[in-house]
Design a protein around this motif. Structure first.
Motif, PDB file in Angstrom:
ATOM      1  N   HIS A  44      52.807  40.907  34.647  1.00 22.89           N
ATOM      2  CA  HIS A  44      52.801  39.784  35.579  1.00 22.89           C
ATOM      3  C   HIS A  44      54.219  39.323  35.893  1.00 22.89           C
ATOM      4  CE1 HIS A  44      49.502  36.843  36.809  1.00 22.89           C
ATOM      5  NE2 HIS A  44      48.925  38.022  36.795  1.00 22.89           N
ATOM      6  N   PHE A  99      56.122  39.325  39.538  1.00 19.86           N
ATOM      7  CA  PHE A  99      56.615  38.093  40.160  1.00 19.86           C
ATOM      8  C   PHE A  99      58.123  38.141  40.375  1.00 19.86           C
ATOM      9  CE2 PHE A  99      52.530  36.081  39.333  1.00 19.86           C
ATOM     10  CZ  PHE A  99      52.423  35.228  40.421  1.00 19.86           C
ATOM     11  N   TYR A 108      55.783  37.351  52.014  1.00 18.43           N
ATOM     12  CA  TYR A 108      54.717  37.332  51.011  1.00 18.43           C
ATOM     13  C   TYR A 108      53.598  38.289  51.420  1.00 18.43           C
ATOM     14  CZ  TYR A 108      51.008  35.378  48.027  1.00 18.43           C
ATOM     15  OH  TYR A 108      50.003  35.204  47.112  1.00 18.43           O
ATOM     16  N   GLY A 139      52.374  41.918  49.592  1.00 21.97           N
ATOM     17  CA  GLY A 139      51.011  42.232  49.189  1.00 21.97           C
ATOM     18  C   GLY A 139      50.476  43.485  49.851  1.00 21.97           C
ATOM     19  N   TYR A 145      49.701  43.345  43.641  1.00 22.26           N
ATOM     20  CA  TYR A 145      49.093  42.115  44.134  1.00 22.26           C
ATOM     21  C   TYR A 145      47.743  41.883  43.463  1.00 22.26           C
ATOM     22  CZ  TYR A 145      48.161  38.235  47.229  1.00 22.26           C
ATOM     23  OH  TYR A 145      47.921  36.961  47.707  1.00 22.26           O
ATOM     24  N   MET A 192      48.393  40.578  40.058  1.00 21.71           N
ATOM     25  CA  MET A 192      48.984  39.237  40.068  1.00 21.71           C
ATOM     26  C   MET A 192      47.988  38.142  40.440  1.00 21.71           C
ATOM     27  SD  MET A 192      52.456  40.354  42.067  1.00 21.71           S
ATOM     28  CE  MET A 192      53.234  38.747  42.257  1.00 21.71           C
ATOM     29  N   PHE A 193      47.128  38.415  41.423  1.00 20.36           N
ATOM     30  CA  PHE A 193      46.358  37.327  42.015  1.00 20.36           C
ATOM     31  C   PHE A 193      44.842  37.533  42.098  1.00 20.36           C
ATOM     32  CE2 PHE A 193      50.577  36.976  44.143  1.00 20.36           C
ATOM     33  CZ  PHE A 193      50.914  35.724  43.661  1.00 20.36           C
ATOM     34  N   GLY A 207      56.331  32.762  37.809  1.00 18.52           N
ATOM     35  CA  GLY A 207      55.371  32.142  38.717  1.00 18.52           C
ATOM     36  C   GLY A 207      55.883  30.836  39.288  1.00 18.52           C
ATOM     37  N   TRP A 227      49.831  28.466  50.651  1.00 22.26           N
ATOM     38  CA  TRP A 227      49.635  29.596  49.732  1.00 22.26           C
ATOM     39  C   TRP A 227      48.220  30.158  49.853  1.00 22.26           C
ATOM     40  CZ3 TRP A 227      49.147  29.155  43.707  1.00 22.26           C
ATOM     41  CH2 TRP A 227      49.103  30.431  43.157  1.00 22.26           C
ATOM     42  N   SER A 228      47.233  29.275  49.921  1.00 21.84           N
ATOM     43  CA  SER A 228      45.846  29.726  50.027  1.00 21.84           C
ATOM     44  C   SER A 228      45.616  30.529  51.295  1.00 21.84           C
ATOM     45  CB  SER A 228      44.898  28.517  49.998  1.00 21.84           C
ATOM     46  OG  SER A 228      44.993  27.822  48.782  1.00 21.84           O
ATOM     47  N   HIS A 251      47.368  33.940  50.951  1.00 22.64           N
ATOM     48  CA  HIS A 251      46.660  34.686  49.909  1.00 22.64           C
ATOM     49  C   HIS A 251      45.329  35.206  50.438  1.00 22.64           C
ATOM     50  CE1 HIS A 251      44.808  35.872  46.162  1.00 22.64           C
ATOM     51  NE2 HIS A 251      43.846  34.996  46.352  1.00 22.64           N
ATOM     52  N   SER A 283      44.445  39.095  50.524  1.00 19.69           N
ATOM     53  CA  SER A 283      43.315  39.526  49.704  1.00 19.69           C
ATOM     54  C   SER A 283      42.281  40.286  50.522  1.00 19.69           C
ATOM     55  CB  SER A 283      42.656  38.317  49.022  1.00 19.69           C
ATOM     56  OG  SER A 283      43.557  37.678  48.160  1.00 19.69           O
TER      57      SER A 283
END
Length: 204
Positions: free
Chosen positions: A65, A69, A96, A100, A107, A110-111, A129, A162-163, A166, A170
């Protein structure tokens, strides 16, 4: 080379071997199905050897991790020279997403991958982080101070940004963007255009 230096190099090489093996096994089998023994079998050493370097599987995952990061933070820090915080915010988001997209395995680790975070909880500070998230907070604080974005709570806005990125990454990493029925190049353009629209809605 002195004996002490050679031993330190050999020790680091063994740590790297363990980390590389664990990374691939975590990705292939998942965290729960990967054991210290399976890592040992993969590198053709005994489990006792691994315990000389790591206390348990969670500590190995923590190191992976941290490494991931660190890579992300180095990519983000390339934008330190951008004076306008709103422009920097856009650059951070796009970088970012690019990280990913180009490093889907990292990625995932990490997430996305479900794994215990006990080692992180046991650390006084989660340096890697916090460094990445802290950079986002600093940039957003400047945006708010300079009235580049609508007034809002700093941490709420940070989680919102961030959401959003992400979620986009994702969906791409887990191959859910195939619903668009577009080429990969067009799909990536849609991701970036979606983020640009999100940014525009943050502006004052």
């Amino acid at each position: 080379m002195a004996i002490k230096e050679r031993k330190e190099r050999e020790k680091q090489e063994m740590r790297n071997l363990i980390i590389e093996s664990a990374t691939q096994l975590f990705l292939k089998q998942g965290y729960d199905k990967t054991s210290i023994r399976s890592i040992a079998d993969d590198i053709e050493y005994s489990p006792a050897t691994i315990y000389l370097y790591f206390k348990d599987k969670d500590e190995i995952f923590y190191v992976i991790h941290e490494n991931a990061f660190d890579l992300l933070d180095k990519e983000l820090r390339q934008h330190d020279a951008i004076a306008d915080p709103f422009e920097r915010l856009g650059a951070l988001g796009r970088t970012y997403m690019q990280f990913g997209i180009e490093n889907p395995d990292y990625y995932d680790l990490m997430f996305i991958m479900r794994a215990p975070m006990e080692q992180i909880k046991n650390e006084e500070k989660w340096k890697a982080g916090e460094c990445a998230f802290g950079y986002l907070l600093t940039t957003l604080a400047e945006c708010l101070e300079q009235k580049k974005i609508r007034p809002a709570d700093l941490h709420v806005t940070a989680i919102q940004v961030w959401s959003y990125v992400h979620g986009l990454v994702s969906l791409y990493v887990r191959e859910r963007m195939c619903i668009l029925m577009q080429t990969d190049e067009i799909t990536r353009q849609i991701l970036h255009s979606s983020f640009d629209l999100f940014l525009a809605n943050l502006k004052t």
